[in-house]
Write an enzyme that holds these catalytic residues in place. Structure first.
Site, PDB file in Angstrom:
ATOM      1  N   ARG A  82       2.210 -12.535 -10.549  1.00  0.00           N
ATOM      2  CA  ARG A  82       3.372 -12.491 -11.449  1.00  0.00           C
ATOM      3  C   ARG A  82       4.211 -13.768 -11.381  1.00  0.00           C
ATOM      4  NH1 ARG A  82       2.555  -7.168 -11.904  1.00  0.00           N
ATOM      5  NH2 ARG A  82       3.678  -6.010 -13.502  1.00  0.00           N
ATOM      6  N   GLU A 132       5.221  -8.331  -4.371  1.00  0.00           N
ATOM      7  CA  GLU A 132       4.461  -7.824  -3.220  1.00  0.00           C
ATOM      8  C   GLU A 132       5.179  -8.021  -1.885  1.00  0.00           C
ATOM      9  OE1 GLU A 132       3.133  -9.775  -5.603  1.00  0.00           O
ATOM     10  OE2 GLU A 132       1.782  -8.385  -6.619  1.00  0.00           O
ATOM     11  N   HIS A 151      -8.390 -11.174 -15.503  1.00  0.00           N
ATOM     12  CA  HIS A 151      -7.612  -9.967 -15.206  1.00  0.00           C
ATOM     13  C   HIS A 151      -7.089  -9.371 -16.513  1.00  0.00           C
ATOM     14  CE1 HIS A 151      -4.446  -7.477 -13.430  1.00  0.00           C
ATOM     15  NE2 HIS A 151      -4.960  -7.714 -12.229  1.00  0.00           N
ATOM     16  N   HIS A 153      -3.851 -13.876 -11.203  1.00  0.00           N
ATOM     17  CA  HIS A 153      -3.047 -12.799 -11.788  1.00  0.00           C
ATOM     18  C   HIS A 153      -1.636 -12.675 -11.226  1.00  0.00           C
ATOM     19  CE1 HIS A 153      -2.988 -10.052  -8.348  1.00  0.00           C
ATOM     20  NE2 HIS A 153      -4.173 -10.535  -8.069  1.00  0.00           N
ATOM     21  N   ASP A 173       0.461  -3.759  -0.620  1.00  0.00           N
ATOM     22  CA  ASP A 173       1.744  -4.262  -1.121  1.00  0.00           C
ATOM     23  C   ASP A 173       1.956  -4.077  -2.617  1.00  0.00           C
ATOM     24  OD1 ASP A 173      -0.037  -6.057  -2.193  1.00  0.00           O
ATOM     25  OD2 ASP A 173       0.430  -7.666  -0.789  1.00  0.00           O
ATOM     26  N   GLU A 232      -3.119  -2.451   6.308  1.00  0.00           N
ATOM     27  CA  GLU A 232      -2.822  -3.862   5.988  1.00  0.00           C
ATOM     28  C   GLU A 232      -1.317  -4.112   6.107  1.00  0.00           C
ATOM     29  OE1 GLU A 232      -3.029  -6.261   2.103  1.00  0.00           O
ATOM     30  OE2 GLU A 232      -5.087  -6.410   2.823  1.00  0.00           O
TER      31      GLU A 232
HETATM   32  C1  UD1 Z   1      -1.117  -5.241  -9.663  1.00  0.00           C
HETATM   33  C2  UD1 Z   1      -0.187  -5.305  -8.448  1.00  0.00           C
HETATM   34  C3  UD1 Z   1      -0.502  -6.537  -7.599  1.00  0.00           C
HETATM   35  C4  UD1 Z   1      -1.978  -6.611  -7.272  1.00  0.00           C
HETATM   36  C5  UD1 Z   1      -2.789  -6.519  -8.552  1.00  0.00           C
HETATM   37  C6  UD1 Z   1      -4.262  -6.492  -8.245  1.00  0.00           C
HETATM   38  C7  UD1 Z   1       2.124  -4.473  -8.669  1.00  0.00           C
HETATM   39  C8  UD1 Z   1       3.456  -4.697  -9.262  1.00  0.00           C
HETATM   40  N1  UD1 Z   1       1.196  -5.412  -8.925  1.00  0.00           N
HETATM   41  O1  UD1 Z   1      -0.799  -6.327 -10.524  1.00  0.00           O
HETATM   42  O2  UD1 Z   1       0.241  -6.487  -6.401  1.00  0.00           O
HETATM   43  O3  UD1 Z   1      -2.234  -7.808  -6.609  1.00  0.00           O
HETATM   44  O4  UD1 Z   1      -2.449  -5.307  -9.253  1.00  0.00           O
HETATM   45  O5  UD1 Z   1      -5.025  -6.758  -9.382  1.00  0.00           O
HETATM   46  O6  UD1 Z   1       1.891  -3.489  -8.009  1.00  0.00           O
HETATM   47  N2  UD1 Z   1      -4.357  -3.511 -16.971  1.00  0.00           N
HETATM   48  C9  UD1 Z   1      -5.335  -2.892 -17.716  1.00  0.00           C
HETATM   49  N3  UD1 Z   1      -6.350  -2.244 -17.052  1.00  0.00           N
HETATM   50  C10 UD1 Z   1      -6.451  -2.216 -15.707  1.00  0.00           C
HETATM   51  C11 UD1 Z   1      -5.459  -2.873 -14.952  1.00  0.00           C
HETATM   52  C12 UD1 Z   1      -4.411  -3.507 -15.601  1.00  0.00           C
HETATM   53  O7  UD1 Z   1      -5.314  -2.894 -18.937  1.00  0.00           O
HETATM   54  O8  UD1 Z   1      -7.392  -1.618 -15.177  1.00  0.00           O
HETATM   55  C13 UD1 Z   1      -3.222  -4.168 -17.681  1.00  0.00           C
HETATM   56  C14 UD1 Z   1      -2.261  -3.144 -18.304  1.00  0.00           C
HETATM   57  O9  UD1 Z   1      -1.771  -3.664 -19.503  1.00  0.00           O
HETATM   58  C15 UD1 Z   1      -1.142  -3.063 -17.258  1.00  0.00           C
HETATM   59  C16 UD1 Z   1      -1.101  -4.513 -16.799  1.00  0.00           C
HETATM   60  O10 UD1 Z   1      -2.459  -4.926 -16.746  1.00  0.00           O
HETATM   61  O11 UD1 Z   1       0.071  -2.618 -17.781  1.00  0.00           O
HETATM   62  C17 UD1 Z   1      -0.407  -4.756 -15.494  1.00  0.00           C
HETATM   63  O12 UD1 Z   1      -0.879  -3.910 -14.459  1.00  0.00           O
HETATM   64  P1  UD1 Z   1       0.004  -3.803 -13.101  1.00  0.00           P
HETATM   65  O13 UD1 Z   1      -0.720  -2.947 -12.133  1.00  0.00           O
HETATM   66  O14 UD1 Z   1       1.401  -3.462 -13.410  1.00  0.00           O
HETATM   67  O15 UD1 Z   1       0.070  -5.290 -12.571  1.00  0.00           O
HETATM   68  P2  UD1 Z   1      -1.081  -6.251 -12.083  1.00  0.00           P
HETATM   69  O16 UD1 Z   1      -0.757  -7.600 -12.594  1.00  0.00           O
HETATM   70  O17 UD1 Z   1      -2.386  -5.672 -12.374  1.00  0.00           O
HETATM   71  N1  UDP Z   2     -12.660  -8.428  -7.566  1.00  0.00           N
HETATM   72  C1  UDP Z   2     -13.571  -7.654  -8.296  1.00  0.00           C
HETATM   73  N2  UDP Z   2     -13.879  -8.037  -9.574  1.00  0.00           N
HETATM   74  C2  UDP Z   2     -13.342  -9.143 -10.158  1.00  0.00           C
HETATM   75  C3  UDP Z   2     -12.398  -9.915  -9.413  1.00  0.00           C
HETATM   76  C4  UDP Z   2     -12.073  -9.517  -8.125  1.00  0.00           C
HETATM   77  O1  UDP Z   2     -14.095  -6.651  -7.798  1.00  0.00           O
HETATM   78  O2  UDP Z   2     -13.670  -9.441 -11.307  1.00  0.00           O
HETATM   79  C5  UDP Z   2     -12.305  -7.991  -6.195  1.00  0.00           C
HETATM   80  C6  UDP Z   2     -12.260  -9.053  -5.127  1.00  0.00           C
HETATM   81  O3  UDP Z   2     -13.524  -9.227  -4.505  1.00  0.00           O
HETATM   82  C7  UDP Z   2     -11.214  -8.523  -4.153  1.00  0.00           C
HETATM   83  C8  UDP Z   2     -10.274  -7.748  -5.050  1.00  0.00           C
HETATM   84  O4  UDP Z   2     -10.970  -7.508  -6.264  1.00  0.00           O
HETATM   85  O5  UDP Z   2     -11.756  -7.610  -3.225  1.00  0.00           O
HETATM   86  C9  UDP Z   2      -9.039  -8.559  -5.301  1.00  0.00           C
HETATM   87  O6  UDP Z   2      -8.289  -7.981  -6.305  1.00  0.00           O
HETATM   88  P1  UDP Z   2      -7.105  -8.753  -7.025  1.00  0.00           P
HETATM   89  O7  UDP Z   2      -7.353 -10.231  -6.988  1.00  0.00           O
HETATM   90  O8  UDP Z   2      -6.942  -8.101  -8.342  1.00  0.00           O
HETATM   91  O9  UDP Z   2      -5.841  -8.350  -6.143  1.00  0.00           O
HETATM   92  P2  UDP Z   2      -5.150  -8.963  -4.836  1.00  0.00           P
HETATM   93  O10 UDP Z   2      -6.157  -9.030  -3.754  1.00  0.00           O
HETATM   94  O11 UDP Z   2      -4.596 -10.303  -5.214  1.00  0.00           O
HETATM   95  O12 UDP Z   2      -4.064  -7.985  -4.566  1.00  0.00           O
END
Ligand code: UD1
Ligand code: UDP
Length: 393
Positions: free
Chosen positions: A219, A135, A250, A217, A99, A121
């Site tokens: 939104r 999502e 995060h 994390h 999602d 999923e």
């Molecule tokens: C995203 C997904 C969310 C998912 C989550 C898992 C969308 C809109 N959101 O949210 O569904 O649950 O990932 O964690 O698809 N960033 C870094 N390094 C990284 C990752 C993120 O610096 O490796 C920072 C960056 O500034 C980036 C920001 O996080 O711009 C947001 O990343 P983004 O993927 O847009 O949203 P998440 O909150 O990570």
């Molecule tokens: N996870 C990880 N390292 C961390 C925190 C979470 O590998 O420091 C793993 C966790 O076990 C799970 C996945 O990341 O499998 C969940 O990711 P996240 O919470 O970012 O996204 P969501 O599942 O909410 O989309």
């Protein structure tokens, strides 16, 4: 003979963890299909950690991530970059997961390229358009575009049927996160050298002290919700000095900033803020912990399989199975309710025992092979349909 081509597209940490078992299973059928992997790199470091652990070397890396990206520019960049990949590969099936915005954009890009979409999923729903945001809409839009739906549970299948999806296009497979979790858990259990190394990487893990693992994390929690969550953590760490609280934070700045402002200055020595952990280390912490406090989707699925109670900092969940089984509790994101829910688990052994039964409502660790079989069946059917159409022309 030309093998059917499957293009697997994903971009974030959870997608990578949950796609890894599918990729492993599809690779075992290398004599029958040609598999390519495209990462959008919507995440960078957090994605690379997973690729490295599972030895996945992408054929395409779109390197999309920008600091503090917004949904508009992210979606636009994804669609723009995916056009060339889909057109260049000409796959018979594009495989997406879950999602995220990568999921939704990749499904749309596949559709624009008149390519079939398989959704891993599929069918998770809260029924609330804004929770989780974005999502809930990402997965609904993907569901409309998909030709094949891999539902993790019967409840997810029923959601799809209610929306008019043809039952023949749905396979109930279990969630691939359980495949990934069991694989890593078994690696840790069977390798004492690895366990030693993991222990050394957490020198602060206190002998005999209870551990609460925290992640957050979503939104819809940004702003006020994050402040409430952080204040609850300060209260909890103060009220329970004999318990360790560890929070791999995060990398999203909307999470990092309030955490920095409220938690780093709190002076609570038993509240430890660390960088996101690689999956191996994180699973190890889950195995060691007493309970989990999270708003994550994937962790709601994993922790019950390890017999760890979960307090979820959300008002709704698309994963009702573990709530119904009594191992997951929805606390919302108010400071008071979070403190109350965690304190009760720490203080009341009977309540804790009732919530810490190991259950596996999300799968048996064999979802990857089931999905691979269903894909092979679909592709064989597709070839047959093409031949019939040719013969009729
Ligand atoms: C995203 C997904 C969310 C998912 C989550 C898992 C969308 C809109 N959101 O949210 O569904 O649950 O990932 O964690 O698809 N960033 C870094 N390094 C990284 C990752 C993120 O610096 O490796 C920072 C960056 O500034 C980036 C920001 O996080 O711009 C947001 O990343 P983004 O993927 O847009 O949203 P998440 O909150 O990570
Ligand atoms: N996870 C990880 N390292 C961390 C925190 C979470 O590998 O420091 C793993 C966790 O076990 C799970 C996945 O990341 O499998 C969940 O990711 P996240 O919470 O970012 O996204 P969501 O599942 O909410 O989309």
């Amino acid at each position: 003979m030309d093998h059917p081509r499957v293009l697997c597209i994903f971009g974030t940490r959870p997608e990578a963890i949950k796609m890894a078992p599918v990729i492993q299973s599809l690779r075992q059928h290398g004599e029958r299909i040609l598999l390519k992997v495209c990462v959008t790199a919507q995440h960078r470091q957090m994605l690379d950690q997973v690729l490295h652990l599972f030895g996945i070397v992408p054929d395409y890396d779109l390197d999309i991530m920008r600091a503090d990206q917004d949904l508009y520019s992210l979606t636009a960049a994804l669609i723009r970059e995916l056009q060339a990949v889909v057109a260049g590969e000409g796959p018979d099936l594009v495989l997406v997961h879950g999602d995220t915005t990568t999921t939704m954009a990749a499904s749309l890009a596949a559709y624009y390229g008149r390519t079939a979409v398989g959704h891993v999923e599929a069918g998770l729903r809260t029924g609330d358009k804004y929770r989780p945001f974005p999502e809930e809409m990402n997965r609904r839009l993907t569901g409309v575009l998909a030709d094949l739906h891999f539902a993790p549970t019967e409840a997810a299948r029923r959601n799809l049927l209610r929306e008019g999806v043809n039952d023949e296009r749905i396979a109930v497979t279990g969630n691939t996160v359980i495949d990934a979790l069991f694989q890593i858990r078994d690696r840790i259990r069977s390798d004492s050298g690895l366990r030693q190394a993991l222990n050394l990487s957490f020198p602060w893990l206190g002998e005999g002290r209870r551990l609460v693992v925290i992640t957050g994390h979503r939104r819809e929690n940004f702003g006020r919700g994050m402040v409430e969550i952080c204040r609850a953590l300060v209260d909890l760490a103060g009220a329970w000095p004999e318990v360790d609280f560890v929070y791999p934070v995060h990398l999203n700045p909307n999470v990092l900033d309030p955490v920095d402002q409220i938690l780093r200055s709190s002076g609570r020595v038993n509240l430890r803020l660390i960088e996101p952990l690689d999956y191996l280390q994180f699973v190890y912490l889950l195995m060691q912990c007493h309970l989990v406090l999270t708003d994550s989707g994937g962790i709601q699925e994993e922790a019950p399989s390890l017999g760890k109670p979960v307090v979820v900092m959300r008002e709704t969940t698309e994963r009702p199975e573990a709530v119904e089984a009594g191992t997951v509790l929805l606390a919302g994101s108010s400071r008071e309710r979070i403190v109350h829910a965690v304190s009760r688990l720490l203080a009341d052994p009977r309540h804790y025992a009732a919530m810490s039964r190991a259950i596996n409502p999300y799968g048996d660790g064999r979802a990857g092979p089931r999905i691979a079989e269903a894909i092979l069946g679909f592709l064989a059917g597709q070839k047959k349909r093409e031949r019939t159409e040719h013969a009729g022309q």
